[in-house]
Design a protein around this motif. Structure first.
Motif, PDB file in Angstrom:
ATOM      1  N   PHE A 109       0.837  -1.197   0.000  1.00 33.44           N
ATOM      2  CA  PHE A 109       0.000   0.000   0.000  1.00 33.44           C
ATOM      3  C   PHE A 109       0.876   1.253   0.000  1.00 33.44           C
ATOM      4  O   PHE A 109       0.602   2.229  -0.698  1.00 33.44           O
ATOM      5  N   GLY A 110       1.952   1.214   0.792  1.00 32.68           N
ATOM      6  CA  GLY A 110       2.838   2.369   0.884  1.00 32.68           C
ATOM      7  C   GLY A 110       3.550   2.689  -0.407  1.00 32.68           C
ATOM      8  O   GLY A 110       3.855   3.861  -0.690  1.00 32.68           O
ATOM      9  N   ARG A 111       3.851   1.669  -1.217  1.00 39.04           N
ATOM     10  CA  ARG A 111       4.557   1.904  -2.478  1.00 39.04           C
ATOM     11  C   ARG A 111       3.713   2.672  -3.489  1.00 39.04           C
ATOM     12  O   ARG A 111       4.252   3.245  -4.456  1.00 39.04           O
ATOM     13  N   ILE A 112       2.447   2.690  -3.289  1.00 39.88           N
ATOM     14  CA  ILE A 112       1.574   3.405  -4.233  1.00 39.88           C
ATOM     15  C   ILE A 112       1.778   4.913  -4.107  1.00 39.88           C
ATOM     16  O   ILE A 112       1.790   5.629  -5.109  1.00 39.88           O
ATOM     17  N   GLY A 113       1.954   5.377  -2.877  1.00 33.83           N
ATOM     18  CA  GLY A 113       2.272   6.779  -2.661  1.00 33.83           C
ATOM     19  C   GLY A 113       1.100   7.726  -2.840  1.00 33.83           C
ATOM     20  O   GLY A 113       0.021   7.348  -3.312  1.00 33.83           O
ATOM     21  N   PHE A 114       1.349   8.989  -2.478  1.00 36.70           N
ATOM     22  CA  PHE A 114       0.294   9.996  -2.536  1.00 36.70           C
ATOM     23  C   PHE A 114      -0.158  10.252  -3.972  1.00 36.70           C
ATOM     24  O   PHE A 114      -1.350  10.347  -4.252  1.00 36.70           O
ATOM     25  N   LEU A 115       0.794  10.376  -4.885  1.00 37.29           N
ATOM     26  CA  LEU A 115       0.431  10.663  -6.275  1.00 37.29           C
ATOM     27  C   LEU A 115      -0.387   9.526  -6.885  1.00 37.29           C
ATOM     28  O   LEU A 115      -1.335   9.767  -7.642  1.00 37.29           O
ATOM     29  N   LEU A 156      -1.226  -1.053  -9.475  1.00 40.67           N
ATOM     30  CA  LEU A 156      -0.230  -2.091  -9.731  1.00 40.67           C
ATOM     31  C   LEU A 156       1.042  -1.504 -10.342  1.00 40.67           C
ATOM     32  O   LEU A 156       2.152  -1.963 -10.043  1.00 40.67           O
ATOM     33  N   ALA A 157       0.892  -0.490 -11.200  1.00 40.58           N
ATOM     34  CA  ALA A 157       2.063   0.154 -11.790  1.00 40.58           C
ATOM     35  C   ALA A 157       2.908   0.825 -10.710  1.00 40.58           C
ATOM     36  O   ALA A 157       4.143   0.766 -10.746  1.00 40.58           O
ATOM     37  N   SER A 175      -7.178  -3.876  -2.932  1.00 37.62           N
ATOM     38  CA  SER A 175      -8.561  -3.639  -2.540  1.00 37.62           C
ATOM     39  C   SER A 175      -8.678  -2.408  -1.640  1.00 37.62           C
ATOM     40  O   SER A 175      -9.617  -1.621  -1.766  1.00 37.62           O
ATOM     41  N   LEU A 176      -7.709  -2.247  -0.735  1.00 40.90           N
ATOM     42  CA  LEU A 176      -7.728  -1.078   0.152  1.00 40.90           C
ATOM     43  C   LEU A 176      -7.549   0.211  -0.644  1.00 40.90           C
ATOM     44  O   LEU A 176      -8.149   1.242  -0.313  1.00 40.90           O
ATOM     45  N   VAL A 177      -6.735   0.154  -1.696  1.00 38.43           N
ATOM     46  CA  VAL A 177      -6.560   1.324  -2.553  1.00 38.43           C
ATOM     47  C   VAL A 177      -7.896   1.705  -3.197  1.00 38.43           C
ATOM     48  O   VAL A 177      -8.230   2.890  -3.315  1.00 38.43           O
ATOM     49  N   LYS A 178      -8.669   0.704  -3.619  1.00 39.11           N
ATOM     50  CA  LYS A 178      -9.969   0.967  -4.230  1.00 39.11           C
ATOM     51  C   LYS A 178     -10.927   1.629  -3.244  1.00 39.11           C
ATOM     52  O   LYS A 178     -11.909   2.258  -3.656  1.00 39.11           O
TER      53      LYS A 178
END
Length: 346
Positions: free
Chosen positions: A40-46, A250-251, A308-311
């Motif tokens: 989750f952390g790797r997704i970042g704010f952007l 995922l990217a 799923s949490l990102v969604k």
């Protein structure tokens, strides 16, 4: 018998909430919490901001689709439908109601713009039917792409999904036939009663409000096929655009995946979530769906749960302002417009 039945319906969302929270906690506790947090952390704010912007576009398309359902029938622009679509989504994803609770509120709020209660109810029914039809179309796309994958698990999931879709198609056709047949008049009294309850518009000059059958006839009139086709295409575009949320996440995590695989993930996860509609916002069910489908593409459980949490981030970021907007609209109930008469077929 009506009393116990209503009591059961009121308790169903609460029971679904408890069940969903329990399932979500079990999934998280039985997997590597650190791995979930790291993904989750790797997704970042952007990355999260991009996902939220995609969701804004998705809801905008759905609002425009709803507006097309009544285009030419009422003299209301697209803006109220877009605003109320955000409200519908906010209620469905953040409040402990079944996933159709927002539709009832949306129909009620639409009367604040002068739309009659029965016509507002008819537009919601038609919009829901078109939305489900386009979701099924999107899921069929996902199943066709899934069938190209090798492995018994993929074939089994594709076969099971097609069986469920067949049953859903029959139910959807029956629902549409009921709207278009004289049998709808048998439930006219109850729907009209609901329409009057949701309507906050001041009483007219003694003219009786047209019944729901007349409202449905106006919505489904043959001369409106182009508008309804636009609504269908807008909803279908919204389902397809929703897959971009998964691709972005995922990217950012660093997982390369094809567009077809993203469509499979999005379509089947949405199908699983919709099948569990009594569970508010698909709590736990959505996470389990991502774990199940993600495994087909080599995505580990921790990353799937993080996905799923990102969604769910747009659910909160957009849902809270939508709930505030709902209360602001309720506070302005006294300024609503008088009911607009139903326009004849074009």
């Amino acid at each position: 018998m009506a009393g116990p039945g209503r009591a059961l319906l009121r308790r169903l969302p609460l029971a679904g909430t408890v069940l969903g929270i329990g399932l979500a906690l079990w999934l998280i506790s039985t997997n590597d919490v650190a791995a979930i947090g790291a993904a989750f952390g790797r997704i970042g704010f952007l990355g999260l901001a991009a996902v939220v912007l995609v969701r804004v576009a998705v809801i905008l398309l759905c609002g425009l689709a709803w507006a097309r359902v009544l285009q030419g029938v009422v003299t209301v622009g697209s803006a109220p439908f877009v605003i109320l679509r955000f409200v519908r989504e906010g209620i469905n994803v953040l409040l402990p109601v079944a996933s159709v609770g927002g539709e009832f509120v949306g129909g009620r709020l639409l009367t604040f713009w002068g739309v009659t209660g029965t016509l507002a109810a008819a537009s919601v029914l038609a919009d829901m039917l078109i939305q489900v039809a386009t979701e099924m179309t999107f899921v069929v796309m996902g199943v066709l792409l899934l069938q190209k994958l090798e492995g018994e698990q993929a074939a089994s999931l594709a076969g099971w999904t097609l069986e469920v879709l067949a049953v859903a198609a029959v139910l959807l056709a029956a629902f549409f036939a009921l709207q278009r047949s004289g049998a709808a008049r048998r439930i006219e009294r109850r729907v009209v009663s609901w329409g009057r309850q949701v309507s906050a518009a001041p009483a007219s000059d003694g003219c009786a409000e047209p019944g729901v059958q007349a409202a449905l006839d106006a919505v489904w009139a043959r001369g409106r096929r182009l508008d309804l086709a636009k609504a269908f295409l807008l909803h279908l575009a919204a389902w397809c655009l929703g897959a971009a949320e998964i691709w972005i996440a995922l990217a950012c995590i660093g997982i390369e995946i094809s567009v077809s695989d993203v469509i499979v993930l999005e379509s089947l996860s949405q199908a699983i979530k919709s099948a569990a509609f009594p569970v508010p916002s698909g709590l736990g069910v959505q996470e389990g769906g991502f774990v199940l489908i993600g495994a087909l593409f080599g995505i580990d459980a921790g990353t799937a749960i993080a996905l799923s949490l990102v969604k769910r981030v747009p659910d909160v970021v957009l849902g809270l302002p939508s709930l505030i907007a709902w209360q602001v609209l309720e506070a302005r109930r006294a300024t609503v417009l008088p009911p607009t008469p139903i326009a004849g077929p074009r």
